[in-house]
Design an enzyme around this catalytic site. Sequence first.
Site, short mmCIF file in Angstrom:
data_model
loop_
_atom_site.label_atom_id
_atom_site.label_comp_id
_atom_site.label_asym_id
_atom_site.label_seq_id
_atom_site.Cartn_x
_atom_site.Cartn_y
_atom_site.Cartn_z
N HIS A 18 0.87 -1.40 0.06
CA HIS A 18 -0.02 0.07 -0.22
C HIS A 18 1.01 1.33 0.05
O HIS A 18 0.40 2.52 0.34
CB HIS A 18 -0.91 0.22 1.15
CG HIS A 18 -2.07 -1.05 0.89
ND1 HIS A 18 -3.35 -0.58 0.48
CD2 HIS A 18 -2.21 -2.20 1.46
CE1 HIS A 18 -3.92 -1.94 0.36
NE2 HIS A 18 -3.46 -2.82 0.78
N ASP A 20 2.58 2.23 -2.99
CA ASP A 20 2.78 2.53 -4.40
C ASP A 20 2.15 4.07 -4.55
O ASP A 20 2.39 4.90 -5.01
CB ASP A 20 2.54 1.30 -5.17
CG ASP A 20 1.03 0.66 -5.21
OD1 ASP A 20 0.29 1.07 -4.36
OD2 ASP A 20 0.74 0.02 -6.17
N LEU A 105 -1.72 -12.49 -6.09
CA LEU A 105 -0.63 -12.46 -6.75
C LEU A 105 -0.74 -11.79 -8.22
O LEU A 105 -0.09 -12.35 -9.37
CB LEU A 105 -0.40 -14.08 -6.89
CG LEU A 105 0.01 -14.99 -5.65
CD1 LEU A 105 0.17 -16.14 -6.19
CD2 LEU A 105 1.42 -14.14 -4.96
N GLU A 136 -6.95 -1.33 -15.41
CA GLU A 136 -7.36 -2.12 -14.24
C GLU A 136 -8.53 -0.93 -13.58
O GLU A 136 -9.58 -1.35 -13.10
CB GLU A 136 -6.25 -2.21 -13.26
CG GLU A 136 -6.80 -2.42 -11.83
CD GLU A 136 -6.56 -4.08 -11.65
OE1 GLU A 136 -5.89 -4.73 -12.30
OE2 GLU A 136 -7.45 -4.55 -10.88
N ASP A 148 1.70 -3.64 -9.26
CA ASP A 148 1.39 -4.84 -9.72
C ASP A 148 1.56 -4.71 -11.63
O ASP A 148 2.51 -5.94 -12.01
CB ASP A 148 -0.23 -5.13 -9.83
CG ASP A 148 -0.71 -5.32 -8.59
OD1 ASP A 148 0.09 -5.00 -7.51
OD2 ASP A 148 -1.58 -5.27 -8.17
#
Length: 334
Positions: A18, A20, A105, A136, A148
Amino acid sequence: MNRVVAFAPGRVNLIGEHTDYTGGLAMPMAIHLGTSVSFTASDSTEIVLTSEREGSPALVAVDVDDPASLEPRWARYVAGVVAEIRPARGGTGAVSTTLPVGAGLSSSAALEVAIALALGFDGSPHELAHACQRAEQRASGVPCGLMDQLASAGGLAGHALLLDFETEHVTGVRLPDGLEVVAVHSGQERTLVGSAYAERRASCERAAELVGPLRCASLADVEAISDRTIRRRAHHIVTENHRVLAMVAAFAADDAALAGEILDEGHRSLRDDFEVSTPVVDALVARLRATPGVHGARLTGAGFGGCAVALCEPGALDIGWTLRAVHGASVIDS
Ligand code: GLA
């Protein structure tokens, strides 16, 4: 018509959760589990993808304008990418994956990155990651950060990645010899990730309004925040950035015991300060931690269920996935 096959790895985040979206630091690695997309363009104006995991195909018009409204749900991720990269032509293809879906993942990032490459995206790993982060957000409505997609696009074989979200600099960090990275699923599907994620992000933004960018804030700055919840959220972010740097040093010194302690501390911070763990994940982490040869373990990913990651001696755990660090996403056949 040419068939293109692209592969994008998932990622496991070793430390830096958390951080980023606060301009902080993280240390994920791209993993050998990932998603393949094969695609053959045609003169159609629609993209039709089937998935071995999904009952219904994704049908997406090349000019789709509202990805979040599509059904089945996985089609939203396809549509998010299509809306970002606007391929000139439609076509047909197939998706297959070795990643557990919704387990922390980054199965969705791997799907987005592999689709973008299969549809002909041409740009740097950073450009690819940014396009897929926007995809996303369009698909899920969750204000996710860049980690990610950047880990999937920018992976380095045999290395974890030190990601600095202020500069977006990526630095390879060699994994110590004889240190195994294992992910174990808690069996708990993640729930409420969207709204709770947005709420955590808003709390961090509130903290930054109070004390300035959390990347530069000291623990004394954090202690001065009067709202208890905002203070604890900020405390996690500031200490988590320190843990990322401590992990880089532990890896450089081949100090597996220290690396394990950093994971343990990271878990306590996610559980108590950031409050994104669950009793099921806590129990799994405790069980892993009590296994001989395990140096440390913690929740990995956004939280609210999903996987724990452990650092251990080779063969210490006979459950989960022993992960290899791989190179970032690429076209593997065309
Ligand atoms: C999700 C998001 C990432 C990151 C993590 C938490 O995976 O997509 O951007 O914020 O949660 O570290």
